[in-house]
Design a protein around this motif. Structure first.
Motif, mmCIF file in Angstrom:
data_model
loop_
_atom_site.group_PDB
_atom_site.id
_atom_site.type_symbol
_atom_site.label_atom_id
_atom_site.label_comp_id
_atom_site.label_asym_id
_atom_site.label_seq_id
_atom_site.Cartn_x
_atom_site.Cartn_y
_atom_site.Cartn_z
ATOM 1 N N THR A 114 0.847 -1.197 0.000
ATOM 2 C CA THR A 114 0.000 0.000 0.000
ATOM 3 C C THR A 114 0.885 1.251 0.000
ATOM 4 O OG1 THR A 114 -0.125 0.145 2.408
ATOM 5 C CG2 THR A 114 -1.915 -1.068 1.305
ATOM 6 N N GLY A 115 2.128 1.095 0.502
ATOM 7 C CA GLY A 115 3.066 2.219 0.531
ATOM 8 C C GLY A 115 2.776 3.205 1.642
ATOM 9 N N LEU A 116 1.839 2.855 2.492
ATOM 10 C CA LEU A 116 1.367 3.808 3.499
ATOM 11 C C LEU A 116 1.953 3.530 4.891
ATOM 12 C CD1 LEU A 116 -0.657 6.098 3.177
ATOM 13 C CD2 LEU A 116 -2.442 4.577 4.001
ATOM 14 N N SER B 271 -3.448 12.344 10.646
ATOM 15 C CA SER B 271 -3.868 13.549 9.908
ATOM 16 C C SER B 271 -2.976 13.810 8.698
ATOM 17 C CB SER B 271 -3.799 14.763 10.835
ATOM 18 O OG SER B 271 -2.449 15.022 11.188
ATOM 19 N N ARG B 272 -1.926 12.977 8.504
ATOM 20 C CA ARG B 272 -0.982 13.268 7.418
ATOM 21 C C ARG B 272 -1.669 13.243 6.053
ATOM 22 N NH1 ARG B 272 2.472 9.311 9.485
ATOM 23 N NH2 ARG B 272 2.668 8.307 7.449
ATOM 24 N N ALA B 273 -1.107 14.002 5.122
ATOM 25 C CA ALA B 273 -1.722 14.137 3.794
ATOM 26 C C ALA B 273 -1.865 12.777 3.101
ATOM 27 C CB ALA B 273 -0.885 15.086 2.939
ATOM 28 N N GLU B 274 -0.921 11.856 3.335
ATOM 29 C CA GLU B 274 -1.021 10.525 2.689
ATOM 30 C C GLU B 274 -2.302 9.808 3.097
ATOM 31 O OE1 GLU B 274 1.775 11.903 4.259
ATOM 32 O OE2 GLU B 274 3.040 10.133 4.564
ATOM 33 N N TYR B 275 -2.859 10.214 4.251
ATOM 34 C CA TYR B 275 -4.070 9.559 4.744
ATOM 35 C C TYR B 275 -5.355 10.276 4.320
ATOM 36 C CZ TYR B 275 -1.398 6.238 7.504
ATOM 37 O OH TYR B 275 -0.568 5.211 7.885
ATOM 38 N N ASP B 276 -5.235 11.290 3.471
ATOM 39 C CA ASP B 276 -6.447 11.982 2.992
ATOM 40 C C ASP B 276 -7.449 10.999 2.376
ATOM 41 O OD1 ASP B 276 -5.576 14.414 3.848
ATOM 42 O OD2 ASP B 276 -5.053 15.196 1.863
ATOM 43 N N PRO B 277 -6.995 10.117 1.454
ATOM 44 C CA PRO B 277 -7.960 9.168 0.865
ATOM 45 C C PRO B 277 -8.572 8.239 1.916
ATOM 46 C CG PRO B 277 -5.905 9.192 -0.396
ATOM 47 C CD PRO B 277 -5.656 9.985 0.843
ATOM 48 N N THR B 278 -7.757 7.865 2.903
ATOM 49 C CA THR B 278 -8.244 6.989 3.972
ATOM 50 C C THR B 278 -9.362 7.677 4.757
ATOM 51 O OG1 THR B 278 -6.021 6.097 4.179
ATOM 52 C CG2 THR B 278 -7.512 5.710 6.021
ATOM 53 N N ARG B 279 -9.110 8.943 5.093
ATOM 54 C CA ARG B 279 -10.123 9.674 5.876
ATOM 55 C C ARG B 279 -11.386 9.897 5.037
ATOM 56 N NH1 ARG B 279 -5.594 12.545 7.042
ATOM 57 N NH2 ARG B 279 -6.416 14.330 5.927
ATOM 58 N N LYS B 280 -11.189 10.150 3.740
ATOM 59 C CA LYS B 280 -12.362 10.309 2.863
ATOM 60 C C LYS B 280 -13.168 9.011 2.821
ATOM 61 C CE LYS B 280 -11.201 14.138 -0.084
ATOM 62 N NZ LYS B 280 -9.764 14.403 0.099
ATOM 63 N N PHE B 281 -12.452 7.902 2.811
ATOM 64 C CA PHE B 281 -13.128 6.600 2.812
ATOM 65 C C PHE B 281 -13.995 6.459 4.074
ATOM 66 C CE2 PHE B 281 -12.963 2.214 4.490
ATOM 67 C CZ PHE B 281 -13.729 1.564 3.520
ATOM 68 N N TYR B 282 -13.412 6.705 5.259
ATOM 69 C CA TYR B 282 -14.191 6.562 6.494
ATOM 70 C C TYR B 282 -15.397 7.505 6.499
ATOM 71 C CZ TYR B 282 -10.428 3.709 8.401
ATOM 72 O OH TYR B 282 -9.516 2.712 8.610
ATOM 73 N N GLU B 283 -15.165 8.726 6.046
ATOM 74 C CA GLU B 283 -16.270 9.692 6.036
ATOM 75 C C GLU B 283 -17.370 9.222 5.078
ATOM 76 O OE1 GLU B 283 -14.095 13.343 5.399
ATOM 77 O OE2 GLU B 283 -13.082 13.029 7.320
ATOM 78 N N ALA B 284 -16.970 8.683 3.922
ATOM 79 C CA ALA B 284 -17.963 8.169 2.951
ATOM 80 C C ALA B 284 -18.765 7.005 3.543
ATOM 81 C CB ALA B 284 -17.270 7.732 1.668
ATOM 82 N N LYS B 285 -18.149 6.299 4.504
ATOM 83 C CA LYS B 285 -18.815 5.127 5.093
ATOM 84 C C LYS B 285 -19.567 5.479 6.382
ATOM 85 C CE LYS B 285 -18.015 3.508 1.780
ATOM 86 N NZ LYS B 285 -19.095 3.097 0.862
ATOM 87 N N GLY B 286 -19.723 6.773 6.660
ATOM 88 C CA GLY B 286 -20.564 7.182 7.791
ATOM 89 C C GLY B 286 -19.831 7.320 9.112
ATOM 90 N N TYR B 287 -18.497 7.397 9.061
ATOM 91 C CA TYR B 287 -17.713 7.593 10.283
ATOM 92 C C TYR B 287 -17.498 9.092 10.502
ATOM 93 C CZ TYR B 287 -17.002 2.612 10.443
ATOM 94 O OH TYR B 287 -17.228 1.259 10.541
ATOM 95 N N THR B 288 -17.617 9.520 11.767
ATOM 96 C CA THR B 288 -17.538 10.933 12.116
ATOM 97 C C THR B 288 -16.309 11.174 12.978
ATOM 98 O OG1 THR B 288 -19.934 10.820 12.307
ATOM 99 C CG2 THR B 288 -18.897 12.801 13.144
ATOM 100 N N THR B 289 -15.601 12.254 12.702
ATOM 101 C CA THR B 289 -14.461 12.617 13.563
ATOM 102 C C THR B 289 -14.990 13.027 14.927
ATOM 103 O OG1 THR B 289 -13.359 13.525 11.627
ATOM 104 C CG2 THR B 289 -12.410 14.085 13.747
#
Ligand SMILES: CC(C)(COP(=O)(O)OP(=O)(O)OC[C@H]1O[C@@H](n2cnc3c(N)ncnc32)[C@H](O)[C@@H]1OP(=O)(O)O)[C@@H](O)C(=O)NCCC(=O)NCCS
Length: 160
Positions: free
Chosen positions: A23-25, A117-135
């Motif tokens: 994944t390179g992450l 919060s790192r920029a590499e995790y932007d897609p990851t956070r977008k994924f969780y948000e798309a799946k109904g997860y709230t910060t």
């Protein structure tokens, strides 16, 4: 793409390690941790449960989750990773949906996810948000200066 979902077995250990690394992450220590958690699960530790998404016989993704120690009805989603080549094709959704269904059926209330919060995790956070997860919380500088811990929550009781 639709995968079949079933537990990850010992035969998939090396593939899981490669998948996480590719994944390179993740740092190498994190890759080792993923494999160690799988070993614990395979040795019968129910605190870590591995659900695999398979394309034929090949492991295409997995989720690792388990009950949060000392809490009642709260679960941690420790890892979710999809083969880099297959990301964005719905496998992460299949995995998270199946984990949520299993936990809801078992009386689970809350799912907690920790990420960076790192920029590499932007897609990851977008994924969780798309799946109904709230910060629900953020700890500044938790992982390193400028690298915050972001905690997501999904309240399964609100989706019943
Ligand atoms: C995060 C991850 C598990 C998501 O799995 P996936 O199979 O790629 O995700 P899906 O194809 O099911 O996408 C689901 C949703 O997330 C969103 N999403 C996924 N990848 C995205 C990206 N790169 N940018 C923006 N949104 C994205 C999509 O909008 C999609 O929303 P939709 O269902 O409303 O269409 C996967 O990309 C991955 O393994 N990433 C690297 C490892 C990682 O970050 N793991 C989590 C930390 S442990």
């Amino acid at each position: 793409m639709s995968c079949s979902l079933r537990p990850v077995e010992r035969a998939h250990r090396a593939r899981l390690e490669t998948l996480v690394r590719d994944t390179g992450l993740f740092r190498e220590a994190e890759v080792r941790t993923a494999v160690e958690l799988l070993d614990e699960a395979l040795d019968g530790d129910d605190d870590y449960r591995f659900l695999g998404a398979f394309d034929g016989d090949e492991l295409a993704g997995f989720a690792c989750y388990g009950p949060t120690p000392v809490a009642n009805g709260t679960f941690d989603l420790y890892w979710i990773a999809v083969d880099r080549k297959r990301q964005g094709s719905g496998i992460g959704t299949q995995l998270v949906t199946a984990v949520e269904a299993a936990l809801a059926a078992a009386g689970g209330r809350l799912i907690v996810v920790e990420t960076s919060s790192r920029a590499e995790y932007d897609p990851t956070r977008k994924f969780y948000e798309a799946k109904g997860y709230t910060t629900i919380a953020l700890i500044p500088g938790y992982y390193a200066p400028g690298d915050d811990l972001v905690i997501y929550l999904k309240d399964l009781t609100r989706w019943r």
